[in-house]
Design an enzyme around this catalytic site. Sequence first.
Site, PDB file in Angstrom:
ATOM      1  N   HIS A 171       0.822  -0.991  -0.081  1.00 49.74           N
ATOM      2  CA  HIS A 171      -0.182   0.107   0.014  1.00 49.74           C
ATOM      3  C   HIS A 171       0.638   0.883   0.027  1.00 49.74           C
ATOM      4  O   HIS A 171       0.109   2.040  -0.847  1.00 49.74           O
ATOM      5  CB  HIS A 171      -0.958  -0.108   1.205  1.00 49.74           C
ATOM      6  CG  HIS A 171      -1.599  -1.440   1.489  1.00 49.74           C
ATOM      7  ND1 HIS A 171      -2.707  -1.779   1.046  1.00 49.74           N
ATOM      8  CD2 HIS A 171      -1.641  -2.560   2.321  1.00 49.74           C
ATOM      9  CE1 HIS A 171      -3.258  -2.713   1.029  1.00 49.74           C
ATOM     10  NE2 HIS A 171      -2.431  -3.636   1.886  1.00 49.74           N
ATOM     11  N   GLY A 188      26.561  35.911  -2.336  1.00 48.15           N
ATOM     12  CA  GLY A 188      26.912  35.514  -0.578  1.00 48.15           C
ATOM     13  C   GLY A 188      25.549  35.891   0.237  1.00 48.15           C
ATOM     14  O   GLY A 188      24.733  36.965  -0.339  1.00 48.15           O
ATOM     15  N   GLY A 201      24.659  41.077   3.577  1.00 48.63           N
ATOM     16  CA  GLY A 201      26.014  41.862   4.705  1.00 48.63           C
ATOM     17  C   GLY A 201      27.189  41.190   3.822  1.00 48.63           C
ATOM     18  O   GLY A 201      28.173  41.542   5.261  1.00 48.63           O
ATOM     19  N   GLY A 230      29.311  42.318   1.287  1.00 47.49           N
ATOM     20  CA  GLY A 230      29.984  43.341   0.633  1.00 47.49           C
ATOM     21  C   GLY A 230      29.257  43.249  -1.181  1.00 47.49           C
ATOM     22  O   GLY A 230      30.121  43.565  -1.403  1.00 47.49           O
ATOM     23  N   LYS A 231      28.212  42.223  -0.965  1.00 46.93           N
ATOM     24  CA  LYS A 231      27.868  42.389  -2.663  1.00 46.93           C
ATOM     25  C   LYS A 231      28.077  43.798  -3.305  1.00 46.93           C
ATOM     26  O   LYS A 231      28.643  43.646  -4.227  1.00 46.93           O
ATOM     27  CB  LYS A 231      27.373  41.554  -3.042  1.00 46.93           C
ATOM     28  CG  LYS A 231      26.677  39.702  -2.824  1.00 46.93           C
ATOM     29  CD  LYS A 231      25.600  39.238  -3.167  1.00 46.93           C
ATOM     30  CE  LYS A 231      24.667  39.730  -2.157  1.00 46.93           C
ATOM     31  NZ  LYS A 231      24.662  40.040  -0.581  1.00 46.93           N
ATOM     32  N   SER A 248      20.803  35.467  -4.048  1.00 52.02           N
ATOM     33  CA  SER A 248      20.883  33.654  -4.999  1.00 52.02           C
ATOM     34  C   SER A 248      20.973  33.051  -3.985  1.00 52.02           C
ATOM     35  O   SER A 248      22.233  31.840  -4.560  1.00 52.02           O
ATOM     36  CB  SER A 248      20.942  33.831  -5.605  1.00 52.02           C
ATOM     37  OG  SER A 248      22.377  34.804  -6.387  1.00 52.02           O
TER      38      SER A 248
END
Lengths: 300, 639
Positions: B123, B478, B481, B483-484, B552
């Site tokens: 089942h 990343g 915060g 630093g992107k 992302s």
Amino acid sequence: MQRLTHLQRLEAESIHIMREVMAEAQNPVMLYSVGKDSAVMLHLAKKAFYPSPPPFPLMHVDTTWKFQDMYALRDKAARDAGMELIVYQNPEAKERGINPFDHGPLHTDMWKTEGLKQALTKYGFDAAFGGARRDEEKSRAKERIFSFRTASHGWDPKNQRPELWNLYNAKKAKGESIRVFPLSNWTELDIWQYIMAENIEIVPLYMAAKRPTVERDGLLIMVDDDRFPLKPGEEPEMRSIRFRTLGCYPLTGAVESTASTLSEVVQEMLLTTTSERQGRAIDRDGGDASMEKKKQEGYF
Amino acid sequence: MADIQTQDPVYKTDALIAEDIDAYLDIHQNKGLLRFITCGSVDDGKSTLIGRLLYDSKMIFEDQLAALEADSKRVGTQGQDIDFALLVDGLAAEREQGITIDVAYRFFATEKRKFIVADTPGHEQYTRNMVTGASTADLAVILIDARKGVLSQTRRHSFLAHLIGIRHIVLAVNKMDLVGYDQATFDEIVSDYSNFAESIGIKDFTAIPISGFKGDNIAIAPSPETPWYSGPSLIEHLETVDLGADEEQARPFRMPVQWVNRPNLDFRGFSGLISDGEIAPGDTVRIVPSGKTSTVKSIVTMDGDKDEAVAGQSVTLTLADEVDCSRGDVIAAADAPPQAADQFETTIVWMSDENLIPGRGYWLKLATQTISATVAEPKYEIDVNSLEHLAAKSLSLNSIGVAEVTTDKPIVFECYKDSKQLGGFILVDKITNATVAAGMIHFSLRRAQNVHWQPTTITRDDHSAMKNQKPALLWFTGLSGSGKSTIANVVEKKLARMNRHTFLLDGDNVRHGLNKDLGFTEADRIENIRRVGEVAKLMTDAGLIVITAFISPFRAEREMVRNMLPENEFIEVHIDTPLELAEARDVKGLYKKARSGELKNFTGIDSPYEEPEKPEIRIDTTAMTPEEAADLIIARIIP
């Protein structure tokens, strides 16, 4: 209108499977055990890629204890197919002189299970064809055609990928590999019928002839070379025998028979109704679930 | 076998085995093949029925029978009786737990046909396993316990069999011995079932009263116990049911190309399994999707060239012209080729423990084509018991839904009802590589058919030549915060000074306009990234160097964008800042909110960040300043 027979449909399916592997795997190999199923598998590979030779090597994981007739056919078959033949022998088993008389189950474990894992790792094969059929054994009835193995070559029967239509998922991470069984849906009778229809060369040991034999643990064993330890005063007896399955000669039981042609062999098979692996001592270690356990450990 | 009363089916060829083996083999050489599935639970006597089919066709060997008898006494559930469940249940783990969880295949043969039985016991995971087993079946045997009649599971089995396109349904009313072989009971069940079958679109079925245990109407009909029954026995029906090979071969020719066979410069063959129709040398064919036509020169096999080939055969074709054709293309009848499209309405059966994530990229495999695809939020889910349509945001294990599927590029397809080979597909998870779903195409959506790609005179190469630069997409990923944005800004400033044409797409800014309708659910975050990817792609088409700064967090979405762009134009830049450091900075005060529970689904806190495995560039912000980081990135893209 053309109606396809069951053999035509099985053939088409096996060829389709082999071509999918060729298109999607990076480094495939065909495992070749020299038995009748291997012979059919090799024949199908020749058909699948004709006029090219099969675009992968044949590999025999050797134990040094196969029948002499098998070694002879192995080399000839690879040559005839125009394929590279890789013969792998586990160096540790070789060094320690592992043999079926003194080492029991360790013989299969080291030469075959370990040997296979070592060979696949050494050459970095990511897909390996095997000639197993689903009708051979209970655990095989549930195995996929594309059977996924972890980086350590383990099989997880509870975590198999669903296989729908004829769509095979060959995606895998680095280090992982796939065992592929193109003969999954063939039965023993299909194999024999196909061998006859296509005139495929098989090891003569499948047909009855007078051969030197002794009895060991209820099995009729053929004395194939002088490494066989005879008891003091024991003389091998000439009996008309043949083999239903081929492996290491000291572990493979013969049946007494006079069937010397293919159709006589099939006739005997249909009349005796004893299943195929019974003559092979290896399945008996560990009782009921022994094949399933071996597969989880990496045996083909 | 004392407990099973045998009513031996005497096939006239059996005697031939001993008398004239060659004559026997001749007869058996030309058998057909039927694949069927048995649906029902152990309670319906399914295992007993399969055991009987194997036994009646002499497919149980003596040693297996001996083992079975021993097993039955040891672990069987039938007392001293033979427990056929043991014969058809494979794995040790299952035997110990007394459950079966998978699909097993059994084989038997009569003089007319070889049979492959897909058995989906148990089942648990029933939908997944039954759909898997049914996908290759020509016929379904639906078992009913005569004492119980049509149950909800009967309806479920029938619905699934019909859904997967099985045209031949057999209603096996089992355990007739336990209702005294009563015709009225049988007739009532058939009438009940008939009403239901019609309601779900099953046009035709064959009902047979049987007893798997006693053997009535299994091999020979009518059994002396059911003189009122005038139809075929189960085996007779399985042996003779028309499999529609004529229809399959009458359809226009199609062969999905698996592999191009090129042993030397003089030979170029296209290998594949013919899915529909038939083909002969001299036939005109069209390669889809390119649309080029040619003529079949030869059908090459190891046994010599053939005059014709039909659906179901694996062949190699050579063509008269040097046309482009490779794996994934379909060689088809020139006057009736299949269509290509990139958006479809489909039915999807979900087969994974991990739920469907609408908008996420999965691999879709259909025939020999493998392509990235996304599934939209389902239109509805189908309750397999009540057949009601339920609202659904996703699909979970064993659920079935109707949803739109979009592929990255057009694929060649047919509606599933016309061609299983070109209408059925699987979805594969891009990270785990697991097969997560099976799908069936209903039809393509108009949009894909009627919106054609407009070729423009000024190409993307012209655009980039005018700007004297190679377009690229620098995809910064990343933690919040990390630093992107800071580093991305410095990169753009420096590139501008070098007279490069750039554009910076910033996460926060995009949400003010293009993506202001999107929230922060998983599906919305995926859509956010998809749109940014599409915009960035248009900008690279215009020749720009595009810089994006988005958290992302999921690998699958970054891969989705990577696949949108030409090779080597997507440059993944991992701004690698440890969580402690990013949290300590907390420029926008978001980590504080996330820790207090005020902000949900925050990456790094209660939502995962999947680090890039092989980013083109990795920036360790603990080891360099934003200026140094920017120089390093520019050095990598400007030779």
